[in-house]
Every structure is written in C-alpha cells, then in structure tokens.
Design an enzyme around this catalytic site. Structure first.
Site, mmCIF file in Angstrom:
data_model
loop_
_atom_site.group_PDB
_atom_site.id
_atom_site.type_symbol
_atom_site.label_atom_id
_atom_site.label_comp_id
_atom_site.label_asym_id
_atom_site.label_seq_id
_atom_site.Cartn_x
_atom_site.Cartn_y
_atom_site.Cartn_z
ATOM 1 C CE1 TYR A 153 -3.982 1.547 -0.173
ATOM 2 C CE2 TYR A 153 -3.773 2.773 2.209
ATOM 3 C CZ TYR A 153 -4.150 2.299 0.452
ATOM 4 O OH TYR A 153 -5.849 2.662 1.015
ATOM 5 C CE LYS A 160 -7.376 5.800 1.368
ATOM 6 N NZ LYS A 160 -8.854 7.374 1.291
HETATM 7 N N1 LIG Z 1 -11.323 -0.284 -3.256
HETATM 8 C C1 LIG Z 1 -10.861 -0.424 -1.671
HETATM 9 O O1 LIG Z 1 -10.114 -1.513 -1.008
HETATM 10 C C2 LIG Z 1 -11.034 0.536 -0.781
HETATM 11 C C3 LIG Z 1 -10.516 0.335 0.777
HETATM 12 C C4 LIG Z 1 -11.027 1.261 1.595
HETATM 13 C C5 LIG Z 1 -11.509 3.091 1.150
HETATM 14 N N2 LIG Z 1 -10.674 2.788 -0.321
HETATM 15 C C6 LIG Z 1 -11.398 4.082 -1.054
HETATM 16 O O2 LIG Z 1 -12.289 4.397 -1.343
HETATM 17 C C7 LIG Z 1 -12.442 5.832 -1.781
HETATM 18 C C8 LIG Z 1 -12.840 5.327 -3.120
HETATM 19 O O3 LIG Z 1 -12.470 4.643 -4.119
HETATM 20 P P1 LIG Z 1 -12.627 2.875 -4.651
HETATM 21 O O4 LIG Z 1 -12.370 1.837 -4.099
HETATM 22 O O5 LIG Z 1 -14.499 3.062 -4.655
HETATM 23 O O6 LIG Z 1 -12.719 3.064 -6.222
HETATM 24 P P2 LIG Z 1 -12.830 3.817 -7.946
HETATM 25 O O7 LIG Z 1 -11.786 3.362 -8.336
HETATM 26 O O8 LIG Z 1 -14.328 3.067 -8.248
HETATM 27 O O9 LIG Z 1 -13.250 5.699 -7.181
HETATM 28 C C9 LIG Z 1 -11.841 6.333 -6.727
HETATM 29 C C10 LIG Z 1 -12.576 7.678 -7.995
HETATM 30 O O10 LIG Z 1 -11.305 8.410 -7.399
HETATM 31 C C11 LIG Z 1 -11.196 9.770 -8.169
HETATM 32 N N3 LIG Z 1 -10.513 10.250 -8.637
HETATM 33 C C12 LIG Z 1 -9.065 9.502 -8.790
HETATM 34 N N4 LIG Z 1 -8.670 11.341 -9.092
HETATM 35 C C13 LIG Z 1 -9.163 12.249 -8.948
HETATM 36 C C14 LIG Z 1 -9.030 13.924 -9.400
HETATM 37 N N5 LIG Z 1 -7.974 13.878 -9.491
HETATM 38 N N6 LIG Z 1 -10.667 14.399 -8.913
HETATM 39 C C15 LIG Z 1 -11.804 14.295 -8.894
HETATM 40 N N7 LIG Z 1 -11.698 12.541 -8.728
HETATM 41 C C16 LIG Z 1 -10.957 11.581 -8.415
HETATM 42 C C17 LIG Z 1 -12.147 8.188 -9.593
HETATM 43 O O11 LIG Z 1 -12.539 8.936 -10.703
HETATM 44 C C18 LIG Z 1 -12.650 7.711 -8.905
HETATM 45 O O12 LIG Z 1 -14.098 7.872 -9.395
HETATM 46 C C19 LIG Z 1 -10.665 6.202 -2.237
HETATM 47 O O13 LIG Z 1 -10.233 7.132 -1.691
HETATM 48 C C20 LIG Z 1 -10.188 4.913 -1.834
HETATM 49 O O14 LIG Z 1 -8.880 4.880 -1.001
HETATM 50 C C21 LIG Z 1 -11.191 2.070 -1.166
#
Ligand SMILES: NC(=O)c1ccc[n+]([C@@H]2O[C@H](COP(=O)([O-])OP(=O)(O)OC[C@H]3O[C@@H](n4cnc5c(N)ncnc54)[C@H](O)[C@@H]3O)[C@@H](O)[C@H]2O)c1
Length: 254
Positions: A153, A160
């Site tokens: 990570y 984070k």
């Molecule tokens: N998937 C996992 O395992 C997980 C676990 C815990 C937390 N998260 C967090 O959840 C959140 C959403 O991620 P996800 O897993 O749904 O994946 P996802 O890829 O569906 O969403 C990530 C989003 O970030 C957006 N993004 C990237 N660069 C950007 C920018 N410059 N301006 C505006 N938007 C931008 C993308 O367009 C996308 O919609 C993130 O913060 C991620 O770190 C994810």
C-alpha cells in the site's frame, strides 16, 4: 421515511458501479436524499453509470487538482440544489511508482500527486462546499486503516494517515459551522482503485480470514451504509471519528 429524507448530498468518486461512491449514491437516494454527483475525467462514462441509479442525478465535473473546478463548484452544484446537507469524499489516486513495494524509491513528484489527490483534496472539497452548507451538515470520507504499515500500500498508506489527521483538523475547524466530519475505514473492495494496486491480492487473500465477521471483497454496501448513517441525524454528536467497516479485522492481532 428514510434516514436522509429531504437531505441534499454531493457524492464524488463514482467511476463504475463497483465504486464505493456508487453504493453510497444509491443508498442515499433509497433513504430519501437528493443526490448530485461529481465526475472526474471521462464524464460520459460517469453519466452512463449514473443512469443505473434509482433516479438519474446531475453529474458535475470535478478534478480535485483543478483550482478553477474547486472555485466554481458551489455555483455549479447550486444550479441543481439550493444547499448541501452532506458531502462524500470518495477519491483516491497514487501513481504506480508509489505503490506495490517501491516505497524507498518513489520520487517526491509522485508522492506529491498521491497526497494532493488523496489527502489535501479532503480539505479542498469541504471548503469548496462551504457556501452551500450554511445550515451545517456532514462530510464523510473513505479511509483505509492507516495505523499500520501494510504490504504494497506504500505511499497510499501515508496519504491515508494524512487523511485521518486531516479529518481531525477539519472536525475541529468546521464544528463552529455545525459541520461534522468523519471517515469510514473500509476493508479491501474490488474497485478500479484497488485493481490498480500491484499486489492487492495479498489483502484479498488474508482479509476474509482475519475479519471475525468475515469479509466480502465485492460488497460495497456495508461501507456505503456507514457513510449514509454518518450523514443522517443519527450521529449528531460524532465528529473527527473513524468508523471501521472491515468485518472487525482492525481489532484483531495477526
Ligand atoms: N477499494 C478499496 O479496497 C478501498 C478500501 C478502503 C478505502 N477505499 C477508498 O475509497 C475511495 C473510493 O475508491 P474506490 O475503491 O471506490 O475506487 P474507484 O476507483 O471506484 O474510485 C476512486 C475515484 O477517485 C476518483 N479520482 C481520481 N483522481 C481524481 C481527481 N484528480 N479528481 C477527482 N476524482 C478523482 C476517480 O475518478 C474514482 O471515481 C478512495 O478514497 C479509496 O482509497 C477503497
């Protein structure tokens, strides 16, 4: 009557229907909210996904690295809703060199990109929405437990950790405007963001075993439910908090 009845919610981060933000938008609508989405990059893709929601919401362009997008966000959202009661930050990105075991070699430029998009934007988004939050409200962000160093990570973990700190400072500074600020720390979920992490499989293999409640890597609903609950009136005295939605894995020693 749903727990978000009458509330107006801005949801960032919908990319596919596997996005955590997609589940948040869907549940928010089912709980009575009016939802506005922001999209990054190819807006036509986000608009297509938005049509799969119970009601098709407007999609507004937002690149959190674009100052003009942020400066005009409140006006552009204000064309669709008179104000906002909730804002969801579901945005994360790190260049490939910042992930996957390359921690000691990542350049500052790549680290800076990760921090700009994944950490600083939490503050930028909240501040950009303030003109629409005159009656108070709630900001919710998506976290991955940053209390430990994880395999692969890397700088996203540092981003984070910064997000968790940013959450506390925003909670401090926005409380006087009656805005609560909280994070949901989700377990690993198979989204586009997750697939872009080289070695993500290590999480996939271990998490369901470690989590005492078990963990479904394809189910974004539990994390989305927590986001919706935090934006409802059922957490009136909670701010600066991190709610873990990870099957309980954070509480258990390896
Ligand atoms: N998937 C996992 O395992 C997980 C676990 C815990 C937390 N998260 C967090 O959840 C959140 C959403 O991620 P996800 O897993 O749904 O994946 P996802 O890829 O569906 O969403 C990530 C989003 O970030 C957006 N993004 C990237 N660069 C950007 C920018 N410059 N301006 C505006 N938007 C931008 C993308 O367009 C996308 O919609 C993130 O913060 C991620 O770190 C994810």
């Amino acid at each position: 009557m749903g727990i978000l009845q009458g509330k107006r919610i801005l949801v960032t981060g919908v990319l596919t229907d596997a996005s955590i933000a997609f589940s948040v938008a869907k549940l928010a609508q089912e709980e009575g909210a009016t939802v506005v989405l922001t999209g990054f990059g190819r807006l036509s893709l986000v608009e297509r996904i938005a049509k799969r929601l119970p009601e098709t919401p407007p999609v507004i362009e937002l690149d959190v690295q674009n100052t003009e997008h942020l400066d005009t966000l409140a006006d552009r959202v204000g064309e669709h809703v008179g104000g906002l009661d909730g804002v969801v930050h579901s945005i994360g990105f790190a260049p490939q060199s910042a992930l996957g075991g390359n921690f000691l070699n990542t350049t500052w430029e790549d680290v800076a990109t990760a921090l700009h998009i994944s950490t600083y934007s939490y503050k930028s988004l909240a501040v950009a929405c303030l003109p629409l939050m005159k009656e108070g409200g709630a900001v919710v962000g998506l976290d991955f437990d940053a209390s430990k160093a994880w395999p692969v990570y890397d700088w996203m973990g540092v981003a984070k950790a910064g997000l968790e700190s940013c959450n506390r400072y925003l909670a401090r500074d926005l409380a006087k405007q009656n805005i609560r600020v909280n994070l949901v720390a989700a377990g690993p979920l198979r989204t586009m963001a997750a697939k872009s992490i080289p070695g993500f499989k290590e999480f996939e293999d271990s998490w369901p075993e470690r989590a005492p409640l078990g963990w479904d890597l394809s189910d974004t609903v539990p994390a989305a439910k927590a986001c919706v609950a935090l934006m409802s009136d059922w957490f009136p005295a909670t701010t600066g908090e991190i709610v873990h939605v990870d099957g309980g894995a954070h509480a258990i020693g390896a």
